[in-house]
Design a protein around this motif. Structure first.
Motif, PDB file in Angstrom:
ATOM      1  N   THR A 213       0.818  -1.166   0.237  1.00  0.00           N
ATOM      2  CA  THR A 213       0.058  -0.103  -0.078  1.00  0.00           C
ATOM      3  C   THR A 213       0.871   1.320   0.044  1.00  0.00           C
ATOM      4  O   THR A 213       2.009   1.070   0.545  1.00  0.00           O
ATOM      5  N   ASN A 214       0.524   2.211  -0.662  1.00  0.00           N
ATOM      6  CA  ASN A 214       1.099   3.526  -0.488  1.00  0.00           C
ATOM      7  C   ASN A 214       0.836   4.182   0.837  1.00  0.00           C
ATOM      8  O   ASN A 214      -0.270   4.655   0.972  1.00  0.00           O
ATOM      9  N   VAL A 215       1.939   4.090   1.598  1.00  0.00           N
ATOM     10  CA  VAL A 215       1.839   4.448   3.080  1.00  0.00           C
ATOM     11  C   VAL A 215       1.584   6.226   3.020  1.00  0.00           C
ATOM     12  O   VAL A 215       1.051   6.629   4.143  1.00  0.00           O
ATOM     13  N   SER A 216       1.400   6.681   1.943  1.00  0.00           N
ATOM     14  CA  SER A 216       1.165   8.226   2.139  1.00  0.00           C
ATOM     15  C   SER A 216      -0.448   8.238   2.302  1.00  0.00           C
ATOM     16  O   SER A 216      -0.977   9.464   2.582  1.00  0.00           O
ATOM     17  N   LEU A 217      -1.191   7.236   2.359  1.00  0.00           N
ATOM     18  CA  LEU A 217      -2.446   7.023   2.880  1.00  0.00           C
ATOM     19  C   LEU A 217      -2.556   7.433   4.326  1.00  0.00           C
ATOM     20  O   LEU A 217      -3.936   7.721   4.695  1.00  0.00           O
ATOM     21  N   TYR A 218      -1.560   7.765   5.059  1.00  0.00           N
ATOM     22  CA  TYR A 218      -1.623   7.702   6.499  1.00  0.00           C
ATOM     23  C   TYR A 218      -0.760   9.162   6.770  1.00  0.00           C
ATOM     24  O   TYR A 218       0.227   8.912   7.474  1.00  0.00           O
ATOM     25  N   PRO A 219      -1.180  10.498   6.423  1.00  0.00           N
ATOM     26  CA  PRO A 219      -0.807  11.465   6.633  1.00  0.00           C
ATOM     27  C   PRO A 219      -0.373  11.718   8.140  1.00  0.00           C
ATOM     28  O   PRO A 219       0.526  12.354   8.486  1.00  0.00           O
ATOM     29  N   ALA A 220      -1.320  11.538   8.957  1.00  0.00           N
ATOM     30  CA  ALA A 220      -1.390  11.895  10.491  1.00  0.00           C
ATOM     31  C   ALA A 220      -0.234  11.097  11.037  1.00  0.00           C
ATOM     32  O   ALA A 220       0.614  11.818  12.059  1.00  0.00           O
TER      33      ALA A 220
ATOM     34  N   TRP B 134       6.194  -1.360   5.775  1.00  0.00           N
ATOM     35  CA  TRP B 134       6.329  -1.017   7.299  1.00  0.00           C
ATOM     36  C   TRP B 134       7.732  -0.225   7.298  1.00  0.00           C
ATOM     37  O   TRP B 134       8.205   0.833   8.028  1.00  0.00           O
ATOM     38  N   ARG B 135       8.727  -0.705   6.466  1.00  0.00           N
ATOM     39  CA  ARG B 135      10.325  -0.295   6.436  1.00  0.00           C
ATOM     40  C   ARG B 135      10.299   0.956   5.831  1.00  0.00           C
ATOM     41  O   ARG B 135      10.822   2.139   6.314  1.00  0.00           O
ATOM     42  N   GLU B 136       9.206   1.433   4.658  1.00  0.00           N
ATOM     43  CA  GLU B 136       9.197   2.651   4.245  1.00  0.00           C
ATOM     44  C   GLU B 136       8.852   3.575   5.134  1.00  0.00           C
ATOM     45  O   GLU B 136       9.097   4.862   4.988  1.00  0.00           O
ATOM     46  N   LEU B 137       7.788   3.179   5.898  1.00  0.00           N
ATOM     47  CA  LEU B 137       6.965   4.239   6.657  1.00  0.00           C
ATOM     48  C   LEU B 137       7.952   4.595   7.635  1.00  0.00           C
ATOM     49  O   LEU B 137       7.741   6.060   8.387  1.00  0.00           O
ATOM     50  N   LEU B 138       8.911   4.162   7.802  1.00  0.00           N
ATOM     51  CA  LEU B 138      10.067   4.388   9.138  1.00  0.00           C
ATOM     52  C   LEU B 138      11.546   4.966   8.466  1.00  0.00           C
ATOM     53  O   LEU B 138      12.032   5.853   9.184  1.00  0.00           O
ATOM     54  N   CYS B 139      11.669   4.732   7.242  1.00  0.00           N
ATOM     55  CA  CYS B 139      12.606   5.289   6.612  1.00  0.00           C
ATOM     56  C   CYS B 139      12.542   5.507   5.176  1.00  0.00           C
ATOM     57  O   CYS B 139      12.420   4.542   4.245  1.00  0.00           O
ATOM     58  N   ASN B 140      12.361   6.733   4.855  1.00  0.00           N
ATOM     59  CA  ASN B 140      12.174   7.201   3.359  1.00  0.00           C
ATOM     60  C   ASN B 140      12.969   8.566   3.126  1.00  0.00           C
ATOM     61  O   ASN B 140      13.863   9.017   3.865  1.00  0.00           O
ATOM     62  N   SER B 141      12.659   9.005   2.092  1.00  0.00           N
ATOM     63  CA  SER B 141      13.585  10.325   1.731  1.00  0.00           C
ATOM     64  C   SER B 141      12.904  11.614   2.406  1.00  0.00           C
ATOM     65  O   SER B 141      13.869  12.647   2.592  1.00  0.00           O
ATOM     66  N   ASN B 142      11.999  11.446   3.306  1.00  0.00           N
ATOM     67  CA  ASN B 142      11.597  12.811   4.093  1.00  0.00           C
ATOM     68  C   ASN B 142      11.958  12.724   5.605  1.00  0.00           C
ATOM     69  O   ASN B 142      12.290  13.735   6.027  1.00  0.00           O
TER      70      ASN B 142
ATOM     71  N   LEU C  52      -5.660  11.083  13.581  1.00  0.00           N
ATOM     72  CA  LEU C  52      -4.614  10.188  14.032  1.00  0.00           C
ATOM     73  C   LEU C  52      -5.149   8.971  14.622  1.00  0.00           C
ATOM     74  O   LEU C  52      -4.656   7.798  14.266  1.00  0.00           O
ATOM     75  N   ARG C  53      -6.076   8.908  15.344  1.00  0.00           N
ATOM     76  CA  ARG C  53      -6.719   7.386  16.194  1.00  0.00           C
ATOM     77  C   ARG C  53      -7.136   6.549  15.268  1.00  0.00           C
ATOM     78  O   ARG C  53      -6.685   5.419  14.967  1.00  0.00           O
ATOM     79  N   THR C  54      -7.875   7.248  14.119  1.00  0.00           N
ATOM     80  CA  THR C  54      -8.510   6.288  13.348  1.00  0.00           C
ATOM     81  C   THR C  54      -7.453   5.628  12.378  1.00  0.00           C
ATOM     82  O   THR C  54      -7.495   4.524  11.878  1.00  0.00           O
ATOM     83  N   GLU C  55      -6.337   6.424  11.916  1.00  0.00           N
ATOM     84  CA  GLU C  55      -5.260   6.126  11.136  1.00  0.00           C
ATOM     85  C   GLU C  55      -4.410   4.927  11.707  1.00  0.00           C
ATOM     86  O   GLU C  55      -4.107   4.159  11.091  1.00  0.00           O
TER      87      GLU C  55
END
Length: 92
Positions: free
Chosen positions: A2-9, A58-66, A43-46
């Motif tokens: 999944t594109n983890v950008s779906l979790y902006p909060a 999961w790895r990208e969510l913790l370590c990415n270009s941002n 945030l709670r919903t996400e």
């Protein structure tokens, strides 16, 4: 995955509180997260949706270009880290 950008909060919390670039000590980050979680229904919903989603990178969510919270060797290790930061932290 999944594109983890779906979790902006969640990304905002990870980058602003738990990223190595922020320099916050653990207690300050955890206290700020607890306050944010209590105050932000999005945030709670996400957080709930994140752990129901079977396709998270999961790895990208913790370590990415941002930002970088941590660089893990496996998705399972990264998932455990996120669970510790976003779920277990609330029960302390």
């Amino acid at each position: 995955m999944t594109n983890v950008s779906l979790y902006p909060a969640i990304r905002k919390i990870l980058s602003s509180l738990f990223s190595v670039q922020t320099g916050l000590d653990d207690d300050a980050a955890k206290n700020a997260y607890r306050r944010a979680f209590a105050a932000d229904p999005v945030l709670r919903t996400e957080v709930v949706r994140l752990f129901q989603d079977g396709n998270v990178d999961w790895r990208e969510l913790l370590c990415n270009s941002n930002y970088e919270v941590g660089d893990f060797d496996s998705d399972e290790e990264a998932r455990r880290c996120i669970h510790e930061l976003l779920v277990e932290e609330l029960s302390d």
